[in-house]
Enzyme design. Structure first.
Site, short mmCIF file in Angstrom:
data_model
loop_
_atom_site.label_atom_id
_atom_site.label_comp_id
_atom_site.label_asym_id
_atom_site.label_seq_id
_atom_site.Cartn_x
_atom_site.Cartn_y
_atom_site.Cartn_z
N LYS A 9 0.85 -1.19 0.00
CA LYS A 9 0.00 0.00 0.00
C LYS A 9 0.88 1.24 0.00
CE LYS A 9 0.65 2.03 3.25
NZ LYS A 9 1.93 2.64 3.74
N TYR B 146 -4.33 4.18 6.48
CA TYR B 146 -4.81 3.17 7.44
C TYR B 146 -6.14 3.58 8.05
CZ TYR B 146 -0.45 0.62 7.13
OH TYR B 146 0.60 -0.11 6.65
#
Ligand code: NAD
Length: 479
Positions: free
Chosen positions: A211, A296
């Site tokens: 990510k 996140y």
């Protein structure tokens, strides 16, 4: 079966020996004895009654005839000695009141495991991923790709990887001739994810990509298209979605454990340094705190609720003159509106001391993780009203290596030909939302998140964003 059932099943899988029924787990959870149950799950021992402490009489006591203990010992029972998927059973020696160890791991034999090439040997690869493979059951590292041959050869020697399976970025495409490599794990700066995914898919390999998936929605879409064209799997490495505490919170949210969730507050901040690092170069990183750690907050809220935000509103700022923030932002604070009415508050920052937490606030209680996004040491608290009192409880689960869990999920998908739980579409959706967040911060106005579109037989069609888990594959099994 609903999701909390599945979660409880998972817990009780390690807990088959514990004798805690699903019903008693749920009842206990509802009345606030989560900590007792979680402890029981981690020990694999019976609580004896619903949610209560284990009866002491169940524990082998000192001075008992050893034959009694031995007779009851699993070590003396016939074991399935041929099936490597069954744990080796060992003789119990701790009292039932104590936290038990085990079960023993059930690794696949090395020649049956899925082989990985690790691309980019930086902090994440060397400090977390390579060591995590030692805890994987289905995955092994068989090749390395790096621009620094000396470092790569050292790592190859450390982990017993053949020198012939070490590649440079120029020779990367030769991975196609290495049949040992089934998956390429891309751990490069963000701007390189798209190129190495597309080249990797063309080399005939499945892709596990770190990510954020890429620096733009267009790049994400190109990665998805390339993997689809090559008939290869594409997974984004959202480790939090393979981690037990977050999984439990998700199941509690989805089952309205404390009533309907109304709002979620998340913070993921840290103090970063070294303006020369790629993380502070817009071209390489795509942005500052938001795509690196703010992601996140965003991705975890989508995971917990299963919903997709319809609108965002954001502020962004950077300390004037700070050399770190010439190109990328220092902080972003944003809100998201969801179809069910949930509104969330999120904060990410590159210039303050580390805090990584969230709190889900529901009608009758809250669930908090602090830290929530760290690699280990996660802590969970719940609070809820009980008549005139407020109960606060700490929930403790066995530690799991998040990276090993995530990597083994990818391997399981390759071995069983399944769509990963966090496929490319999941990363693309985050990218779309981040683009809306930046647009809002720039314009000072709320920005609608566009309905997702996906290609269907050469056309584009709108995808209803009110469907839960719109962008995810099937829930991971008990892997
Ligand atoms: P890092 O800087 O420590 O490592 C990056 C590697 O890429 C280095 O080995 C570097 O030499 C190599 N590289 C190749 N070309 C480069 C170039 N042009 N410029 C700079 N480096 C180049 O970074 P990292 O912390 O390991 O992050 C790598 C990726 O992993 C990023 O996408 C990051 O977002 C992601 N990440 C994910 C997690 C997680 O918890 N899932 C944690 C940290 C990082």
């Amino acid at each position: 079966m609903n999701s909390i059932d599945e979660w409880v099943d998972q817990l009780l899988h390690t807990n088959e020996r514990a004798g805690v029924s699903r019903k008693s787990f749920l009842r206990a959870a509802a009345v606030g004895t989560m900590s007792t149950i979680a402890a029981a799950c981690s020990t694999g021992k019976s609580t004896g009654k619903k949610g209560g402490p284990a009866p002491v009489s169940e524990a082998p006591t000192a001075g008992q005839p050893s034959s009694e203990t031995v007779a009851a010992s699993p070590a003396m029972k016939p074991q399935n000695t041929t099936n490597p998927e069954q744990p080796v059973k060992l003789e119990q020696w701790k009292a039932a009141t104590e936290r038990q160890s085990g079960p023993t791991p059930t690794p696949m034999p090395p020649d049956k495991r899925v082989g990985y090439a690790i691309v980019g040997l930086g902090h994440l690869a060397l400090e977390e991923l390579m060591p995590a493979f030692a805890q994987c059951k289905k995955s092994k590292v068989v090749a390395l790709v790096s621009g620094n041959p000396e470092k790569m050869l050292k790592v190859a020697r450390q982990y017993g990887i053949s020198e012939k399976s070490c590649y440079s970025y120029a020779t990367y495409d030769r991975l196609k001739d290495n049949p040992e490599v089934q998956v390429i794990y891309i751990v490069l700066p963000n701007s390189m994810h798209a190129e190495y995914t597309i080249r990797g898919a063309k080399a005939g390999k499945h892709i596990l990509c770190e990510k954020p998936m890429a620096n733009s929605a267009a790049e994400c879409q190109a990665m998805i298209d390339a993997c689809r064209k090559a008939n290869r799997k594409l997974m984004v490495a959202y480790r939090i979605q393979y981690e037990p505490y977050n999984r439990l919170v998700r199941d509690m949210v989805r089952s309205n454990q404390f009533g309907k969730t109304k709002t979620i507050e998340t913070v993921n901040v840290q103090n970063s340094d070294n303006p020369a690092h790629w993380r502070f170069k817009k071209k390489l990183a795509g942005g500052g705190a938001l795509p690196d750690i703010g992601l996140y907050c965003l991705n975890t809220i989508r995971y917990l609720t299963g919903e997709e935000p319809t609108e965002v509103f954001a502020y962004q700022s950077s300390t004037p003159g700070d050399p770190r923030f010439k190109e990328v932002e220092e902080m972003v604070s944003w809100q998201m509106r969801f179809p069910s009415g949930i509104i969330t508050n999120c904060l990410t920052h590159y210039g303050v001391h580390e805090t990584r937490r969230y709190r889900v606030m529901a009608e009758r209680g809250w669930i908090g993780l602090d830290p929530a996004f760290s690699y280990s040491g996660l802590k969970m608290d719940v609070a809820f009203a009980e008549k005139k009192a407020e109960r606060r409880e700490n929930v403790s689960l066995p530690d799991v290596n998040q990276f090993a869990a995530e990597i083994d999920h990818m391997s399981e998908c390759v071995l069983t030909d399944r769509v990963p739980f966090t496929p490319g579409e999941e990363g693309l959706q985050d990218q779309r939302i981040m683009e809306a967040i930046y647009k809002s911060a720039k314009t000072g106005r709320p920005v609608k998140v566009p309905s997702a579109v996906k290609a269907t037989r050469g056309r584009t069609a709108s995808v209803a964003t009110n469907k839960l888990d719109q962008f995810r594959g099937p829930l991971p099994k008990n892997e």
